[in-house]
Design a protein around this motif. Structure first.
Motif, short mmCIF file in Angstrom:
data_model
loop_
_atom_site.label_atom_id
_atom_site.label_comp_id
_atom_site.label_asym_id
_atom_site.label_seq_id
_atom_site.Cartn_x
_atom_site.Cartn_y
_atom_site.Cartn_z
N GLU A 142 0.83 -1.19 0.00
CA GLU A 142 0.00 0.00 0.00
C GLU A 142 0.89 1.26 0.00
O GLU A 142 0.62 2.22 -0.72
N ALA B 70 -1.36 6.56 7.25
CA ALA B 70 -2.56 5.73 7.07
C ALA B 70 -2.91 5.00 8.37
O ALA B 70 -4.08 4.93 8.76
N ARG C 119 -4.54 7.40 10.78
CA ARG C 119 -5.93 7.69 10.43
C ARG C 119 -6.83 6.53 10.83
O ARG C 119 -7.90 6.71 11.39
N ARG C 120 -6.37 5.30 10.54
CA ARG C 120 -7.20 4.13 10.84
C ARG C 120 -7.27 3.85 12.34
O ARG C 120 -8.15 3.13 12.79
N ARG D 14 -8.20 5.65 14.53
CA ARG D 14 -9.47 6.17 15.07
C ARG D 14 -10.45 5.03 15.35
O ARG D 14 -11.27 5.11 16.24
N PHE D 15 -10.37 3.99 14.49
CA PHE D 15 -11.33 2.89 14.61
C PHE D 15 -10.69 1.65 15.24
O PHE D 15 -11.37 0.74 15.66
#
Lengths: 422, 115
Positions: A45, A82, A85-86, A88-89
């Motif tokens: 990625e 990335a 950001r992820r 958060r979940f």
């Protein structure tokens, strides 16, 4: 890319450069990103994101002085971004991002030797013995050589979803079993190298002689295998790596000669030797000599030495069969297998006469291990034909034909049968 | 290559979800969509209304018939899709694995036929 973009000529040039760099560097960048990020999927990625960023930035800022280092540090930064950001979940990702956040030494990112080592690490990881053999091949071709899943599937006549699942499972295994991303230590090197060399040879063989189907050769796979072989020789001073590269180069030197214009098989003895690639032969012979001089002679080196004897013979009837039979004797001792013994029997037939060869082949076939091996039956048929034992030759050719999967090979056997008919 | 990622899940569960949970899933989908737009994978995406809104159409012997409901009744229903561009099937699988729907339902990845 259509017409003059908003970036004008400079923009076009920068975009063209991104494409060139992708072709030449993307696998090296990926190998380094896997080391820095410790995860195949995250690294892939990151690679994609780095090239997307290059397409945006290079036309505006101009290409960087060291594109590879730029791509590695951009990819690494994008991956951390990335993960943040992820997170958060999924809170667990934040810790991974923080661990990765400690910036690596820029010298480490750009270091040429380090990059070469990364590619080597990647090869050893993809060929790890705890992965199934077919997964090693698929993973190596995709991650190291950059082939797509669909290309690998087409080359091995396997549905893409099957190849895709092998790759997914292999990556999960690498992650779950914590297979280390490293070149093995001296103590383990021989065994681990063996697995790598076999994967490379499997790729080569698939390119040399497709296991079934209409086309005789798939030169792109063979070229990939030779590239891998060169990488191994460059990075490791191991005689068997040289032996394997030599074997592939010597086999490859005959590509133009081993099929007729109509796609029919041309046997070694019938080949037009002026079509052999002298450059590849010279390179292969030099590698064999170097590997033999190490006095640590393995099976690939011996097979390459046998190929070299053929390559250096000006005509089929002047082949040094005594030397070839002697090399097969050694090969049969260090790596005994029915196929090696079959080849040895053929060499003995050429040295001492078909009668002696046939006796050896019959002993082998009586043991039953080569019952389903088309080449054993066609070798027997050939020896019977030379001895004038026509009906035996016919039945052995017929058995070989039942077992042959390759179309050109089948047509060759059918021709031989027709010649013996009546 | 283009791949269609079909999102399947048990649609009877949606109405049982709390407002906060539903909002969180919406945010996750929006964040994912934004991510694959930036990475260049995104081509198209839509969420579908639940299967009670479906009509199945057939033409037989020149006669059109329309019946209520989906083509087949299944435990998990098609609820949306992403059409993506990926280098190969494994990259498509990787992208599909990051679709939030894969966490509660299933994502079917189908290569789009080259025409």
């Amino acid at each position: 890319m259509t017409g003059a973009g908003e970036g004008g000529d400079a923009g076009e040039r920068a975009r063209a450069m991104v494409e060139t760099v992708y072709r030449s560097e993307s696998r090296r960048v990926l190998a380094t990103l896997i080391r820095l990020l410790g995860d195949f999927d995250l690294a892939e990625e990151a690679l994609q994101d780095a090239f997307t960023a290059a397409l945006e930035r290079w036309p505006v800022d101009g290409p960087p002085a060291n594109p590879r280092a730029w791509l590695v540090s951009t990819g690494r930064f994008k991956a951390i971004d990335a993960l943040r950001r992820r997170s958060r979940f999924d809170a667990s990702l934040d810790r991974i991002a923080s661990d990765l956040g400690t910036a690596p030494d820029p010298a480490e990112v750009a270091d040429e030797d380090g990059i070469a080592d990364d590619r080597l690490r990647l090869v050893f990881t993809c060929c790890h013995p705890s992965l199934p053999a077919d997964a090693r091949v698929a993973l190596t071709l995709r991650e190291v050589c950059g082939l797509t899943t669909e290309e690998i599937a087409a080359a091995f006549l396997t549905p893409p979803r099957t190849v895709a699942q092998r790759i997914v499972r292999a990556k999960a295994k690498i992650r779950d079993a914590r297979i280390p991303y490293q070149v093995p230590s001296r103590a383990d090197l021989a065994e681990r190298l063996d697995s790598v060399l076999h994967v490379v040879y499997l790729v080569y063989n698939e390119g040399y002689w497709a296991s079934s189907g209409e086309r005789l050769t798939r030169s792109d796979l063979a070229e990939e295998a030779i590239r891998l072989g060169r990488l191994l020789v460059e990075c490791l001073a191991e005689p068997e790596a040289e032996g394997l590269l030599a074997l592939m180069l010597l086999n490859e030197s005959r590509r133009a000669a081993r099929a007729s214009a109509a796609g029919e098989v041309v046997l070694l003895e019938d080949q037009d030797r002026s079509l052999w690639d002298r450059g590849r032969i010279a390179e292969g012979v030099a590698l064999v000599e170097h590997a033999l001089a190490s006095r640590r002679v393995g099976p690939f080196t011996l097979q390459a030495a046998i190929a070299a004897v053929h390559s250096e013979s000006p005509a089929a009837e002047r082949t040094d069969w005594a030397q070839i039979a002697g090399l097969y004797d050694v090969l049969a001792r260090i790596e005994p297998s029915p196929v090696v013994e079959l080849n040895r029997a053929v060499a003995v037939a050429m040295r001492d006469g078909p009668e002696e060869g046939l006796a050896l082949v019959d002993v082998l076939l009586a043991r039953g291990e080569l019952d389903d091996y088309a080449l054993a039956h066609s070798a027997r048929a050939e020896l019977c034909r030379r001895l004038g034992r026509r009906s035996e030759a016919r039945s052995s050719y017929a058995r070989a034909l039942e077992l042959a999967r390759q179309e050109p090979e089948r047509r060759f056997l059918e021709r031989r049968l027709a010649e013996l008919a009546g | 290559m283009k791949y269609l990622c079909l999102l399947y899940a048990d649609e009877t569960q949606y109405p049982k979800m709390s407002k906060a949970d539903a909002d969180q899933w919406m945010t996750r989908f929006a964040s994912f969509t934004d991510e694959i737009k930036k990475s260049g994978h995104f081509l198209a995406s839509n969420r579908l209304q639940p299967t009670p809104a479906a009509t199945t159409v057939r033409v037989r012997n020149g006669k059109l018939s329309a019946t209520d409901g989906p083509f087949v009744e299944t435990k998990e229903q098609l609820g949306g899709y992403y059409l993506i561009e990926a280098r190969d099937l494994n990259e498509a699988i990787q992208v599909a694995g990051r679709i939030p729907g894969a966490l509660f339902g299933s994502v079917e990845v189908r290569p789009v036929m080259d025409m």
